[in-house]
Write a protein that holds these residues in place. Sequence first.
Motif, PDB file in Angstrom:
ATOM      1  N   LEU A  63      -0.849  -4.916  21.853  1.00 45.71           N
ATOM      2  CA  LEU A  63      -0.412  -5.400  20.535  1.00 45.71           C
ATOM      3  C   LEU A  63       1.020  -4.958  20.253  1.00 45.71           C
ATOM      4  CD1 LEU A  63      -3.640  -4.864  18.401  1.00 45.71           C
ATOM      5  CD2 LEU A  63      -2.902  -6.863  19.719  1.00 45.71           C
ATOM      6  N   LEU A  64       1.478  -3.922  20.954  1.00 39.77           N
ATOM      7  CA  LEU A  64       2.856  -3.444  20.769  1.00 39.77           C
ATOM      8  C   LEU A  64       3.864  -4.456  21.322  1.00 39.77           C
ATOM      9  CD1 LEU A  64       2.146   0.210  21.944  1.00 39.77           C
ATOM     10  CD2 LEU A  64       2.482  -0.542  19.582  1.00 39.77           C
ATOM     11  N   ASP A  65       3.401  -5.394  22.185  1.00 40.08           N
ATOM     12  CA  ASP A  65       4.310  -6.392  22.774  1.00 40.08           C
ATOM     13  C   ASP A  65       4.276  -7.728  22.039  1.00 40.08           C
ATOM     14  OD1 ASP A  65       4.779  -4.656  25.054  1.00 40.08           O
ATOM     15  OD2 ASP A  65       2.760  -5.192  25.685  1.00 40.08           O
ATOM     16  N   ILE A  66       3.334  -7.895  21.127  1.00 43.56           N
ATOM     17  CA  ILE A  66       3.176  -9.193  20.453  1.00 43.56           C
ATOM     18  C   ILE A  66       4.131  -9.264  19.256  1.00 43.56           C
ATOM     19  CG2 ILE A  66       1.538 -10.686  19.226  1.00 43.56           C
ATOM     20  CD1 ILE A  66       0.430 -10.439  21.914  1.00 43.56           C
ATOM     21  N   GLN A  67       4.973 -10.281  19.250  1.00 44.33           N
ATOM     22  CA  GLN A  67       5.971 -10.400  18.171  1.00 44.33           C
ATOM     23  C   GLN A  67       5.320 -10.852  16.857  1.00 44.33           C
ATOM     24  OE1 GLN A  67       8.772  -9.131  18.713  1.00 44.33           O
ATOM     25  NE2 GLN A  67       8.496  -8.974  20.930  1.00 44.33           N
ATOM     26  N   GLN A  68       4.324 -11.760  17.005  1.00 43.68           N
ATOM     27  CA  GLN A  68       3.643 -12.306  15.820  1.00 43.68           C
ATOM     28  C   GLN A  68       3.085 -11.178  14.936  1.00 43.68           C
ATOM     29  OE1 GLN A  68       0.818 -15.233  17.084  1.00 43.68           O
ATOM     30  NE2 GLN A  68      -0.364 -15.133  15.192  1.00 43.68           N
ATOM     31  N   ASP A  69       3.179 -11.370  13.606  1.00 37.81           N
ATOM     32  CA  ASP A  69       2.635 -10.385  12.671  1.00 37.81           C
ATOM     33  C   ASP A  69       1.117 -10.381  12.748  1.00 37.81           C
ATOM     34  OD1 ASP A  69       3.982  -8.594  11.242  1.00 37.81           O
ATOM     35  OD2 ASP A  69       4.572  -9.952   9.607  1.00 37.81           O
ATOM     36  N   LEU A  70       0.518  -9.288  13.179  1.00 36.15           N
ATOM     37  CA  LEU A  70      -0.940  -9.237  13.279  1.00 36.15           C
ATOM     38  C   LEU A  70      -1.467  -8.236  12.263  1.00 36.15           C
ATOM     39  CD1 LEU A  70      -1.240  -9.108  17.167  1.00 36.15           C
ATOM     40  CD2 LEU A  70      -1.925 -11.010  15.694  1.00 36.15           C
ATOM     41  N   PRO A  71      -2.631  -8.515  11.672  1.00 32.72           N
ATOM     42  CA  PRO A  71      -3.165  -7.570  10.691  1.00 32.72           C
ATOM     43  C   PRO A  71      -3.585  -6.268  11.371  1.00 32.72           C
ATOM     44  CG  PRO A  71      -4.786  -9.248  11.197  1.00 32.72           C
ATOM     45  CD  PRO A  71      -3.537  -9.637  11.924  1.00 32.72           C
ATOM     46  N   GLU A  72      -3.537  -5.181  10.638  1.00 31.41           N
ATOM     47  CA  GLU A  72      -4.050  -3.891  11.106  1.00 31.41           C
ATOM     48  C   GLU A  72      -5.575  -4.023  11.094  1.00 31.41           C
ATOM     49  OE1 GLU A  72      -3.097  -0.527  12.697  1.00 31.41           O
ATOM     50  OE2 GLU A  72      -1.434  -1.391  11.550  1.00 31.41           O
ATOM     51  N   VAL A  73      -6.220  -3.983  12.251  1.00 33.44           N
ATOM     52  CA  VAL A  73      -7.671  -4.164  12.289  1.00 33.44           C
ATOM     53  C   VAL A  73      -8.350  -2.890  11.801  1.00 33.44           C
ATOM     54  CG1 VAL A  73      -9.635  -4.571  13.815  1.00 33.44           C
ATOM     55  CG2 VAL A  73      -7.507  -5.805  14.195  1.00 33.44           C
ATOM     56  N   GLU A  74      -9.276  -3.053  10.849  1.00 38.25           N
ATOM     57  CA  GLU A  74      -9.977  -1.874  10.322  1.00 38.25           C
ATOM     58  C   GLU A  74     -11.204  -1.564  11.152  1.00 38.25           C
ATOM     59  OE1 GLU A  74     -10.722  -0.593   6.257  1.00 38.25           O
ATOM     60  OE2 GLU A  74      -9.708  -2.470   5.711  1.00 38.25           O
ATOM     61  N   GLU A  75     -11.297  -0.326  11.625  1.00 39.74           N
ATOM     62  CA  GLU A  75     -12.421   0.061  12.477  1.00 39.74           C
ATOM     63  C   GLU A  75     -13.575   0.543  11.602  1.00 39.74           C
ATOM     64  OE1 GLU A  75     -11.131   2.444  15.854  1.00 39.74           O
ATOM     65  OE2 GLU A  75      -9.172   1.486  15.753  1.00 39.74           O
ATOM     66  N   THR A  76     -14.332  -0.432  11.085  1.00 40.16           N
ATOM     67  CA  THR A  76     -15.379  -0.117  10.106  1.00 40.16           C
ATOM     68  C   THR A  76     -16.747   0.045  10.752  1.00 40.16           C
ATOM     69  OG1 THR A  76     -15.589  -2.483   9.777  1.00 40.16           O
ATOM     70  CG2 THR A  76     -14.223  -1.293   8.189  1.00 40.16           C
ATOM     71  N   GLY A  77     -16.835  -0.088  12.083  1.00 43.82           N
ATOM     72  CA  GLY A  77     -18.128   0.004  12.768  1.00 43.82           C
ATOM     73  C   GLY A  77     -18.693   1.419  12.756  1.00 43.82           C
ATOM     74  N   LYS A  78     -19.982   1.496  13.137  1.00 42.62           N
ATOM     75  CA  LYS A  78     -20.654   2.805  13.171  1.00 42.62           C
ATOM     76  C   LYS A  78     -20.860   3.272  14.615  1.00 42.62           C
ATOM     77  CE  LYS A  78     -21.503   3.671   8.775  1.00 42.62           C
ATOM     78  NZ  LYS A  78     -20.095   3.341   8.476  1.00 42.62           N
ATOM     79  N   THR A  79     -20.493   2.421  15.580  1.00 42.55           N
ATOM     80  CA  THR A  79     -20.635   2.788  16.997  1.00 42.55           C
ATOM     81  C   THR A  79     -19.357   2.383  17.737  1.00 42.55           C
ATOM     82  OG1 THR A  79     -21.536   0.619  17.585  1.00 42.55           O
ATOM     83  CG2 THR A  79     -23.131   2.310  16.968  1.00 42.55           C
ATOM     84  N   PHE A  80     -19.199   2.938  18.950  1.00 41.82           N
ATOM     85  CA  PHE A  80     -18.058   2.540  19.785  1.00 41.82           C
ATOM     86  C   PHE A  80     -18.128   1.029  20.051  1.00 41.82           C
ATOM     87  CE2 PHE A  80     -18.583   7.072  21.155  1.00 41.82           C
ATOM     88  CZ  PHE A  80     -17.322   7.520  20.804  1.00 41.82           C
ATOM     89  N   GLU A  81     -19.354   0.530  20.305  1.00 40.00           N
ATOM     90  CA  GLU A  81     -19.518  -0.894  20.615  1.00 40.00           C
ATOM     91  C   GLU A  81     -19.041  -1.750  19.436  1.00 40.00           C
ATOM     92  OE1 GLU A  81     -21.649   1.419  21.564  1.00 40.00           O
ATOM     93  OE2 GLU A  81     -21.932   1.041  23.708  1.00 40.00           O
ATOM     94  N   GLU A  82     -19.482  -1.387  18.228  1.00 39.64           N
ATOM     95  CA  GLU A  82     -19.093  -2.198  17.050  1.00 39.64           C
ATOM     96  C   GLU A  82     -17.582  -2.203  16.866  1.00 39.64           C
ATOM     97  OE1 GLU A  82     -23.175  -1.363  14.522  1.00 39.64           O
ATOM     98  OE2 GLU A  82     -21.265  -0.915  13.554  1.00 39.64           O
ATOM     99  N   ASN A  83     -16.960  -1.033  17.006  1.00 38.09           N
ATOM    100  CA  ASN A  83     -15.500  -0.975  16.807  1.00 38.09           C
ATOM    101  C   ASN A  83     -14.746  -1.714  17.909  1.00 38.09           C
ATOM    102  OD1 ASN A  83     -15.380   0.351  14.368  1.00 38.09           O
ATOM    103  ND2 ASN A  83     -15.410   2.385  15.288  1.00 38.09           N
ATOM    104  N   ALA A  84     -15.235  -1.606  19.148  1.00 42.28           N
ATOM    105  CA  ALA A  84     -14.564  -2.323  20.241  1.00 42.28           C
ATOM    106  C   ALA A  84     -14.669  -3.829  20.001  1.00 42.28           C
ATOM    107  CB  ALA A  84     -15.193  -1.944  21.583  1.00 42.28           C
ATOM    108  N   ALA A  85     -15.844  -4.284  19.539  1.00 41.17           N
ATOM    109  CA  ALA A  85     -16.034  -5.716  19.270  1.00 41.17           C
ATOM    110  C   ALA A  85     -15.125  -6.175  18.135  1.00 41.17           C
ATOM    111  CB  ALA A  85     -17.501  -5.996  18.931  1.00 41.17           C
ATOM    112  N   ILE A  86     -15.037  -5.388  17.075  1.00 38.33           N
ATOM    113  CA  ILE A  86     -14.183  -5.757  15.932  1.00 38.33           C
ATOM    114  C   ILE A  86     -12.749  -5.955  16.412  1.00 38.33           C
ATOM    115  CG2 ILE A  86     -13.105  -4.859  13.810  1.00 38.33           C
ATOM    116  CD1 ILE A  86     -15.826  -3.459  13.206  1.00 38.33           C
ATOM    117  N   LYS A  87     -12.248  -4.999  17.203  1.00 38.12           N
ATOM    118  CA  LYS A  87     -10.846  -5.063  17.652  1.00 38.12           C
ATOM    119  C   LYS A  87     -10.627  -6.279  18.555  1.00 38.12           C
ATOM    120  CE  LYS A  87     -10.799  -0.400  18.680  1.00 38.12           C
ATOM    121  NZ  LYS A  87     -10.253   0.916  19.061  1.00 38.12           N
ATOM    122  N   ALA A  88     -11.539  -6.503  19.510  1.00 38.06           N
ATOM    123  CA  ALA A  88     -11.350  -7.606  20.465  1.00 38.06           C
ATOM    124  C   ALA A  88     -11.519  -8.963  19.774  1.00 38.06           C
ATOM    125  CB  ALA A  88     -12.340  -7.468  21.618  1.00 38.06           C
TER     126      ALA A  88
END
Length: 199
Positions: free
Chosen positions: A31-56
Amino acid sequence: MKKILIATRNKGKVREFRDFFLKYDIEVESLLDIQQDLPEVEETGKTFEENAAIKAEQIAEILKVPVLADDSGLMVDALNGAPGIYSARYAGEGKSDEDNNRKLLKELYQVPKGERSARFVCVLAIAIPGEETTFYRGECEGEIGTEPKGINGFGYDPLFIPNDYEQTMAELDPSEKNKISHRSHAIRKLESWEKIIKG
Ligand SMILES: O=c1[nH]c(=O)c2ncn([C@@H]3O[C@H](COP(=O)(O)OP(=O)(O)OP(=O)(O)O)[C@@H](O)[C@H]3O)c2[nH]1
Ligand SMILES: [Mg+2]
């Protein structure tokens, strides 16, 4: 050159993914290489799986391309698995790796050697638009030292002594970390990564 997009802003992770994919002649974009303005993804999950899915999934949805995300952290047995999914923000939002390490040492101050077992966990999620997200988990067992040592790696590496080693992860050569780390174990399970390569 072929490319893979990783939905992270963590430079330490990017370096490790670059090292892994280099031998396949695949360029890693983050994401550090993407010029387009991207929202800050909020890691609201309760597990590693949920947070990884949210980000991807959020980034795949916006950019309409396959995306890999990594949610990882340190689980300390004497702290009932903390800091776990909160590893990046253990000492508070926006605090540094050094602040997190200081807090961890403080929490473990009274815990003797032999009772300081811990593991690093890494969950990779692959989100492909229109397909179900898939997950790959890797772990690395070790224990927490009593003072920070070494300058390689990132995060809690200066405090983490992998099983069968005397040195901390931050004292090991990066190529050695990449052989034994939670991230490398997860990456090696990621047989379908060819599906997410562009070009
Ligand atoms: O010593 C370490 N060696 C590692 O190999 C490692 N992998 C993860 N961690 C810790 O766990 C947090 C992840 O949190 P996390 O998955 O939310 O990532 P992050 O917020 O740093 O970046 P992003 O990928 O979300 O953009 C990180 O910040 C680190 O504190 C590690 N520490
Ligand atoms: Mg994060």
